[in-house]
Design a protein around this motif. Structure first.
Motif, short mmCIF file in Angstrom:
data_model
loop_
_atom_site.label_atom_id
_atom_site.label_comp_id
_atom_site.label_asym_id
_atom_site.label_seq_id
_atom_site.Cartn_x
_atom_site.Cartn_y
_atom_site.Cartn_z
N ASP A 35 0.86 -1.18 0.00
CA ASP A 35 0.00 0.00 0.00
C ASP A 35 0.90 1.25 0.00
OD1 ASP A 35 -2.27 1.72 0.73
OD2 ASP A 35 -1.26 1.81 2.67
N TYR A 36 0.39 2.37 -0.47
CA TYR A 36 1.23 3.57 -0.55
C TYR A 36 1.10 4.47 0.70
CZ TYR A 36 3.60 7.67 -2.33
OH TYR A 36 4.47 8.73 -2.46
N ASP A 37 -0.06 5.14 0.84
CA ASP A 37 -0.21 6.13 1.93
C ASP A 37 -0.27 5.44 3.29
OD1 ASP A 37 -0.79 8.96 0.68
OD2 ASP A 37 -1.81 7.48 -0.57
N ILE A 43 1.62 9.66 6.51
CA ILE A 43 0.36 10.41 6.37
C ILE A 43 0.67 11.89 6.67
CG2 ILE A 43 -1.92 10.79 7.42
CD1 ILE A 43 -1.92 8.26 5.73
N VAL A 44 0.31 12.74 5.72
CA VAL A 44 0.53 14.18 5.89
C VAL A 44 -0.75 14.93 5.53
CG1 VAL A 44 3.04 14.13 5.49
CG2 VAL A 44 1.49 14.28 3.52
N PRO A 47 -2.21 15.60 0.54
CA PRO A 47 -1.93 14.35 -0.16
C PRO A 47 -0.85 14.46 -1.24
CG PRO A 47 -4.28 14.59 0.14
CD PRO A 47 -3.66 15.88 0.59
N SER A 73 -2.84 0.92 -4.43
CA SER A 73 -3.26 2.13 -3.73
C SER A 73 -4.69 2.54 -4.05
CB SER A 73 -2.31 3.26 -4.16
OG SER A 73 -2.71 4.49 -3.61
N GLY A 74 -5.25 3.33 -3.13
CA GLY A 74 -6.55 3.94 -3.40
C GLY A 74 -6.40 5.15 -4.32
N GLU A 139 -11.71 15.00 -3.93
CA GLU A 139 -10.76 14.49 -4.92
C GLU A 139 -11.48 13.54 -5.87
OE1 GLU A 139 -7.84 11.87 -3.18
OE2 GLU A 139 -6.52 11.98 -4.92
N LYS A 141 -11.40 10.99 -8.45
CA LYS A 141 -10.43 10.08 -9.02
C LYS A 141 -11.11 9.33 -10.16
CE LYS A 141 -9.58 8.44 -4.76
NZ LYS A 141 -8.89 7.71 -3.69
N HIS A 148 -11.97 14.36 1.52
CA HIS A 148 -10.96 14.47 2.58
C HIS A 148 -11.43 15.47 3.63
CE1 HIS A 148 -7.49 12.51 0.44
NE2 HIS A 148 -8.23 12.82 -0.61
N ARG A 150 -9.35 15.82 6.67
CA ARG A 150 -8.22 15.95 7.61
C ARG A 150 -8.03 17.40 8.06
NH1 ARG A 150 -4.57 12.76 9.38
NH2 ARG A 150 -5.22 11.10 7.95
N LYS A 180 -8.44 6.93 6.48
CA LYS A 180 -7.92 7.87 7.47
C LYS A 180 -8.31 9.30 7.11
CE LYS A 180 -4.51 4.78 9.25
NZ LYS A 180 -3.14 4.30 9.36
N LYS A 193 -8.86 -4.26 -3.33
CA LYS A 193 -7.44 -4.61 -3.30
C LYS A 193 -7.22 -6.13 -3.20
CE LYS A 193 -5.52 -0.32 -1.42
NZ LYS A 193 -4.59 0.28 -0.45
O1 LIG Z 1 -4.53 2.98 -0.51
P1 LIG Z 1 -3.61 4.09 -0.14
O2 LIG Z 1 -2.37 4.16 -0.97
O3 LIG Z 1 -3.30 4.08 1.33
O4 LIG Z 1 -4.43 5.42 -0.44
C1 LIG Z 1 -5.52 5.80 0.42
C2 LIG Z 1 -5.80 7.28 0.26
O5 LIG Z 1 -4.53 7.93 0.46
C3 LIG Z 1 -4.50 9.35 0.33
O6 LIG Z 1 -5.19 9.92 1.45
C4 LIG Z 1 -4.57 9.59 2.70
O7 LIG Z 1 -3.22 10.08 2.71
C5 LIG Z 1 -3.12 11.52 2.64
C6 LIG Z 1 -1.63 11.88 2.59
O8 LIG Z 1 -0.94 11.38 3.68
C7 LIG Z 1 -3.84 12.16 3.84
O9 LIG Z 1 -3.77 13.58 3.76
C8 LIG Z 1 -5.31 11.69 3.87
O10 LIG Z 1 -5.94 12.18 5.04
C9 LIG Z 1 -5.36 10.17 3.86
O11 LIG Z 1 -6.70 9.70 3.80
C10 LIG Z 1 -5.08 9.76 -1.01
O12 LIG Z 1 -5.18 11.15 -1.08
C11 LIG Z 1 -6.43 9.09 -1.30
O13 LIG Z 1 -6.82 9.37 -2.63
C12 LIG Z 1 -6.28 7.59 -1.15
O14 LIG Z 1 -7.55 6.96 -1.36
#
Ligand SMILES: O=P(O)(O)OC[C@H]1O[C@H](O[C@H]2O[C@H](CO)[C@@H](O)[C@H](O)[C@H]2O)[C@H](O)[C@@H](O)[C@@H]1O
Length: 272
Positions: A35-37, A43-44, A47, A73-74, A139, A141, A148, A150, A180, A193
């Motif tokens: 997974d990426y984020d 996490i910041v 994004p 990734s999402g 966002e 996609k 979001h 946050r 998150k 996934k």
């Molecule tokens: O499946 P992932 O690679 O974990 O992606 C999930 C979401 O990640 C991003 O949002 C998350 O990370 C951001 C940066 O750290 C943070 O600001 C946000 O609060 C998190 O939810 C991304 O922007 C999403 O599109 C992904 O779905």
């Protein structure tokens, strides 16, 4: 294998159980689903600023020389592909709806296309309903809308969630996704996934008796992937997401993920 999901604190720590993991890898090659984020990047708040450290990129590049590395990734595939920036890696974006990798490997999960009109309409409606709330970021996609929150004041978070729930109730073809400080509207299709991980394992024609899939993730959407490898592989939860998990092991944070990947690289290099 454990018969039911557990809390993160019940899981053994992957870096303290290296020998058990090494033994599982005795006759099998690890294939990585990362997974990426929150797993590869911290996490910041913004994004766009969630980037790999040079050290993380370096270990991923070395691993990708030795085995299949998929970043799942999402995020949109193009977004995560650009952020990781390694040609040898397989990229599964939009929770697995959009896959691209070396040698012409590709998947656009067609059923997801049918949700485009609903996603367009919901984006428009949500922008009107939530545009006035400071800190909200909608966002759009390719196969989902991420709302979001946050950067929204705590007292207004519930309002954001409620507006998304209201919008979801208008679209039979969309379902809710969590994460998150994010709430997503996704095509209401049994593809995620976990299914993408299974698809890739078949598509790559890897001998199951000689392959050990390792899935690493930090968030709720990673549970599908962790469940998919629960029986025949290793699942590792990075940090925690507050609910029970199908992972076998835990790591505390992104830095420990990097250390684990370094260990894995050393193991692969020793085997040569
Ligand atoms: O499946 P992932 O690679 O974990 O992606 C999930 C979401 O990640 C991003 O949002 C998350 O990370 C951001 C940066 O750290 C943070 O600001 C946000 O609060 C998190 O939810 C991304 O922007 C999403 O599109 C992904 O779905």
């Amino acid at each position: 294998m454990h018969p039911s999901p557990r809390t993160a604190s019940e899981l053994p720590h992957a870096l303290k159980h290296k020998e058990a993991i090494r033994q599982k890898l005795a006759n099998r090659k690890p294939v990585l689903f990362l997974d990426y984020d929150g797993t590869l990047s911290h996490i910041v708040k913004d994004p766009d600023k969630a980037l790999l450290t040079a050290e993380m990129k370096d270990v991923l590049a070395r691993l990708a020389q030795k085995t299949t590395v998929t970043v799942i990734s999402g995020r949109d595939r193009a977004d995560v592909q650009q952020k990781v920036g390694l040609e040898q890696v397989v990229y599964a974006g939009s929770h697995g709806f959009d896959i691209e990798g070396p040698g012409g490997l590709a998947l656009q999960y067609e059923e997801g296309q049918k949700a485009q009109p609903a996603l367009d309409k919901a984006t428009q409606n949500l922008k009107s309903a939530l545009g006035h709330i400071p800190g909200v970021w909608i966002e759009r996609k390719k196969y989902a809308i991420a709302v979001h929150y946050r950067n929204v004041a705590e007292g207004q978070e519930q309002q954001v969630i409620q507006e998304v729930e209201n919008e979801l109730s208008r679209h039979q073809g969309l379902k809710k996704g969590g994460g998150k400080k994010i709430i997503e509207l996704k095509p209401s299709i049994d593809w995620h996934k976990g299914r993408a991980t299974e698809w890739l394992l078949k598509k790559l024609e890897l001998d199951p008796s000689r392959t050990l899939p390792i899935f690493m993730g930090d968030d709720l959407t990673d549970e599908d992937g962790l469940k998919a490898v629960h029986e025949g592989g290793i699942g590792i939860l990075a940090g925690e997401h507050g609910e029970k998990t199908w992972a076998h092991y835990r790591l505390d944070d992104v830095e420990q993920v990097r250390l684990f990947l370094e260990e894995l690289y050393t193991l692969l290099a020793e085997k040569e």
